[in-house]
Scaffold this motif. Structure first.
Motif, PDB file in Angstrom:
ATOM      1  N   MET A 150      16.300  -1.648  16.682  1.00 45.55           N
ATOM      2  CA  MET A 150      16.473  -2.625  15.603  1.00 45.55           C
ATOM      3  C   MET A 150      15.644  -2.241  14.389  1.00 45.55           C
ATOM      4  N   PHE A 151      14.427  -1.718  14.620  1.00 44.77           N
ATOM      5  CA  PHE A 151      13.609  -1.231  13.510  1.00 44.77           C
ATOM      6  C   PHE A 151      14.287  -0.039  12.828  1.00 44.77           C
ATOM      7  N   LEU A 152      14.910   0.813  13.629  1.00 45.19           N
ATOM      8  CA  LEU A 152      15.595   1.990  13.083  1.00 45.19           C
ATOM      9  C   LEU A 152      16.696   1.589  12.112  1.00 45.19           C
ATOM     10  N   LEU A 153      17.397   0.497  12.412  1.00 40.29           N
ATOM     11  CA  LEU A 153      18.498   0.055  11.556  1.00 40.29           C
ATOM     12  C   LEU A 153      18.021  -0.294  10.149  1.00 40.29           C
ATOM     13  N   SER A 154      16.771  -0.740  10.030  1.00 39.10           N
ATOM     14  CA  SER A 154      16.270  -1.180   8.721  1.00 39.10           C
ATOM     15  C   SER A 154      15.785  -0.027   7.852  1.00 39.10           C
ATOM     16  N   PHE A 162      10.936   8.246   8.474  1.00 41.39           N
ATOM     17  CA  PHE A 162      10.872   7.056   9.321  1.00 41.39           C
ATOM     18  C   PHE A 162      12.099   6.951  10.224  1.00 41.39           C
ATOM     19  N   SER A 163      13.241   7.413   9.746  1.00 39.76           N
ATOM     20  CA  SER A 163      14.433   7.431  10.595  1.00 39.76           C
ATOM     21  C   SER A 163      14.228   8.369  11.775  1.00 39.76           C
ATOM     22  N   ALA A 164      13.632   9.539  11.505  1.00 40.01           N
ATOM     23  CA  ALA A 164      13.345  10.491  12.579  1.00 40.01           C
ATOM     24  C   ALA A 164      12.329   9.914  13.558  1.00 40.01           C
ATOM     25  N   LEU A 200       3.932  13.560  16.623  1.00 38.43           N
ATOM     26  CA  LEU A 200       3.733  14.534  15.545  1.00 38.43           C
ATOM     27  C   LEU A 200       4.376  14.053  14.244  1.00 38.43           C
ATOM     28  N   ILE A 201       5.545  13.413  14.355  1.00 32.37           N
ATOM     29  CA  ILE A 201       6.197  12.860  13.159  1.00 32.37           C
ATOM     30  C   ILE A 201       5.346  11.733  12.576  1.00 32.37           C
ATOM     31  N   ALA A 202       4.787  10.889  13.452  1.00 30.21           N
ATOM     32  CA  ALA A 202       3.926   9.791  12.988  1.00 30.21           C
ATOM     33  C   ALA A 202       2.680  10.343  12.300  1.00 30.21           C
ATOM     34  N   TYR A 203       2.106  11.406  12.837  1.00 28.13           N
ATOM     35  CA  TYR A 203       0.965  12.058  12.174  1.00 28.13           C
ATOM     36  C   TYR A 203       1.362  12.539  10.777  1.00 28.13           C
TER      37      TYR A 203
END
Length: 228
Positions: A150-154, A162-164, A200-203
């Motif tokens: 659901m977060f991904l949809l936004s 952020f999509s990744a 790693l993406i979050a970093y």
């Protein structure tokens, strides 16, 4: 100074006070409804999320022969849990609905996850049947996988980064829940591998937002903003 100039200077000062930076794009925006001088809590929340996810994911892939994830309990309570929850609370006065909801939700996730492994909670002891415990944990992970989707949809049309992040996190939850339902170590290890990529993406996003907020010798790393 004339009254007209005084009003102009007052409005100018008020505008400067309400100007902030969009935590998702780092573009200047004006939160006229929610004026705040609070610094962007995004990097703190992202680094806490990334570090806790990276540690647990390394345990899930049995790095260095580790099979018991209990060492992550303290990390999950204080870093992934408390710091992220606080970051979410700081996002509320900044007018960032997504950041407030996501950080506070995942902060609650990590604290609740840690509670499962605390002996005094009695949660593990309440399931004498290992398969029943696996099914219960699987449902727990499926629930958070749905929340993540659901977060991904936004954000899917706004930011590549952020999509990744949320896309890989959704797959991570799906694999970990499947591994819990089936008790297949290989599926859990696959979930751990996706979790490492997610961390790693979050970093990367955390460093990008911190560089955007501070004067640094390094240029801000792009997040791939698609639209406002």
């Amino acid at each position: 100074m004339s009254s007209t100039n005084h009003v102009h200077e007052t409005e100018k000062g008020r505008s400067a006070e309400t100007e902030n930076y969009n935590p998702r794009t780092s573009d200047p925006v004006s939160y006229q409804r929610y004026p705040s001088r609070i610094a962007n809590p995004g990097p703190a929340g992202l680094f806490s999320f990334a570090s806790t996810t990276f540690m647990l994911s390394m345990f899930n892939v049995s790095a260095r022969g580790i099979h018991v994830p209990n060492l992550v309990i303290g990390m999950a309570i204080f870093a992934g849990g408390l710091i992220q929850f606080m970051a979410g609370m700081w996002e509320f006065p900044r007018g960032n609905v997504f950041g407030a909801t996501a950080f506070s939700s995942y902060g609650a996730f990590w604290m609740s996850y840690a509670t499962i492994f605390i002996p005094a909670s009695g949660i593990l002891a309440a399931y004498p049947d290992p398969q029943e415990l696996n099914n219960a944990v699987g449902i727990y992970l499926v629930t958070w996988g749905m929340v993540t989707f659901m977060f991904l949809l936004s954000v899917i049309r706004r930011s590549v980064a952020f999509s990744a992040l949320l896309g890989f996190l959704t797959v991570t939850f799906a694999l970990l829940s499947a591994g819990s339902f089936t008790a297949m170590a290989s599926v859990t290890k696959a979930g751990g591998a996706f979790g490492i990529i997610t961390a790693l993406i979050a970093y990367y996003i955390g460093v990008s937002e911190m560089l955007a907020a501070e004067k640094s010798a390094f240029m801000r790393m792009p997040l791939g903003v698609l639209s406002s």
